[in-house]
Design a protein around this motif. Structure first.
Motif, short mmCIF file in Angstrom:
data_model
loop_
_atom_site.label_atom_id
_atom_site.label_comp_id
_atom_site.label_asym_id
_atom_site.label_seq_id
_atom_site.Cartn_x
_atom_site.Cartn_y
_atom_site.Cartn_z
N PHE A 4 0.84 -1.20 0.00
CA PHE A 4 0.00 0.00 0.00
C PHE A 4 0.88 1.25 0.00
N ARG A 5 0.76 2.04 -1.06
CA ARG A 5 1.61 3.22 -1.23
C ARG A 5 0.78 4.47 -1.50
N ILE A 6 1.23 5.60 -0.96
CA ILE A 6 0.52 6.87 -1.11
C ILE A 6 1.48 7.95 -1.58
N VAL A 7 1.06 8.66 -2.62
CA VAL A 7 1.80 9.85 -3.07
C VAL A 7 1.19 11.01 -2.30
N SER A 8 1.92 11.49 -1.30
CA SER A 8 1.34 12.50 -0.41
C SER A 8 1.02 13.81 -1.11
N GLY A 9 1.75 14.12 -2.19
CA GLY A 9 1.52 15.38 -2.89
C GLY A 9 0.56 15.27 -4.06
N ALA A 10 -0.19 14.18 -4.14
CA ALA A 10 -1.12 13.98 -5.26
C ALA A 10 -2.17 15.08 -5.28
N GLN A 11 -2.40 15.63 -6.46
CA GLN A 11 -3.36 16.71 -6.62
C GLN A 11 -4.70 16.17 -7.12
N SER A 12 -5.78 16.78 -6.63
CA SER A 12 -7.10 16.40 -7.10
C SER A 12 -7.24 16.70 -8.59
N VAL A 13 -8.00 15.86 -9.28
CA VAL A 13 -8.20 16.00 -10.72
C VAL A 13 -9.61 16.51 -10.98
N ASP A 14 -9.72 17.52 -11.82
CA ASP A 14 -11.02 18.06 -12.19
C ASP A 14 -11.67 17.13 -13.21
N LEU A 15 -12.58 16.30 -12.75
CA LEU A 15 -13.21 15.34 -13.64
C LEU A 15 -14.22 16.00 -14.57
N GLY A 16 -14.55 17.26 -14.30
CA GLY A 16 -15.48 17.97 -15.18
C GLY A 16 -14.82 18.53 -16.41
N SER A 17 -13.50 18.52 -16.44
CA SER A 17 -12.77 19.05 -17.59
C SER A 17 -12.71 18.02 -18.71
N PRO A 18 -13.11 18.38 -19.92
CA PRO A 18 -13.06 17.44 -21.05
C PRO A 18 -11.65 16.92 -21.32
N ALA A 19 -10.65 17.70 -20.91
CA ALA A 19 -9.26 17.30 -21.15
C ALA A 19 -8.86 16.11 -20.28
N ASN A 20 -9.54 15.95 -19.13
CA ASN A 20 -9.19 14.87 -18.21
C ASN A 20 -9.99 13.61 -18.55
N THR A 21 -9.59 12.99 -19.63
CA THR A 21 -10.21 11.73 -20.04
C THR A 21 -9.76 10.63 -19.08
#
Length: 215
Positions: free
Chosen positions: A104-121
């Motif tokens: 079990f691994r965690i990237v502590s600096g992971a940023q939230s992803v805007d799922l409403g953006s068409p670019a974020n397929t």
């Protein structure tokens, strides 16, 4: 012809007759093994496995908003009679670069992803650090069975050792309720982890403005 030669020929004829008879019986027996009927040595019928949760995914949007923050917050840790504070993503625990906490691994600096953006397929999101956290956490889960999932049994020390000590004292811990709800609500079969069905896990049913459901 000498007597020994006569006896040898008789023995050969006898063996030949027995082989033909036995061979036919053996052939019939082998043929019967593949058929039906009441033959006790018959092959069993094909097993028909019922459809289950195999291949289902947990909700990514619920994880991003409700589960990942748990791994980053300071939590009380009970160990060897003392209480201290630490995060699951700490360097000595489940940090993705220097942690010693198993798979079990965690990237502590992971940023939230805007799922409403068409670019974020889906393909784009799956390359992000937040998705790495999601994927790793989901790997610690038994779908529909929170108290059999290492994501809870470890920090609750439920019949399993946890090097990080006791983090969640009981099932009434708010963090446990969030993780439990996530595990108990996989996306419908045939839909991926980004399914809009995950919106119903919030009140109101909007990941942006809704609060995280726990029941």
């Amino acid at each position: 012809m000498s007597q020994p030669m006569i006896m040898l020929q008789q023995a050969r004829r006898l063996l030949s007759t027995r082989w033909r008879t036995g061979g036919c019986l053996a052939f019939l027996a082998l043929t019967a093994c593949g058929g039906g009927g009441s033959n006790p040595l018959d092959n069993p019928p094909n097993v028909s496995n019922p459809r289950g949760t195999v291949g289902q995914k947990l909700s990514y949007v619920y994880f991003q908003k409700c589960i990942n923050p748990i791994f980053l917050k300071q939590l009380p840790v009970h160990q060897n009679g003392t209480v201290s504070n630490n995060t699951c993503a700490g360097s000595g625990c489940h940090d993705n670069t220097s942690g010693t906490g198993g798979a079990f691994r965690i990237v502590s600096g992971a940023q939230s992803v805007d799922l409403g953006s068409p670019a974020n397929t889906p393909d784009v999101v799956r390359e992000t650090d937040m998705y790495k956290n999601f994927y790793s956490a989901q790997g610690e889960v038994v779908f529909g069975a929170p108290m059999e999932s290492r994501l809870l049994t470890k920090p609750m020390v439920l019949n399993v050792l946890h090097g990080g000590g006791l983090v969640f004292e009981n099932a009434d811990d708010p963090n446990v309720k969030l993780i439990e709800y996530w595990i108990n609500h996989p996306m419908p079969e045939g839909q991926d982890e980004f399914s809009s069905a995950g919106h119903n896990m919030f009140t109101p049913a909007d990941p942006e403005t809704g609060s995280c459901n726990i029941e």
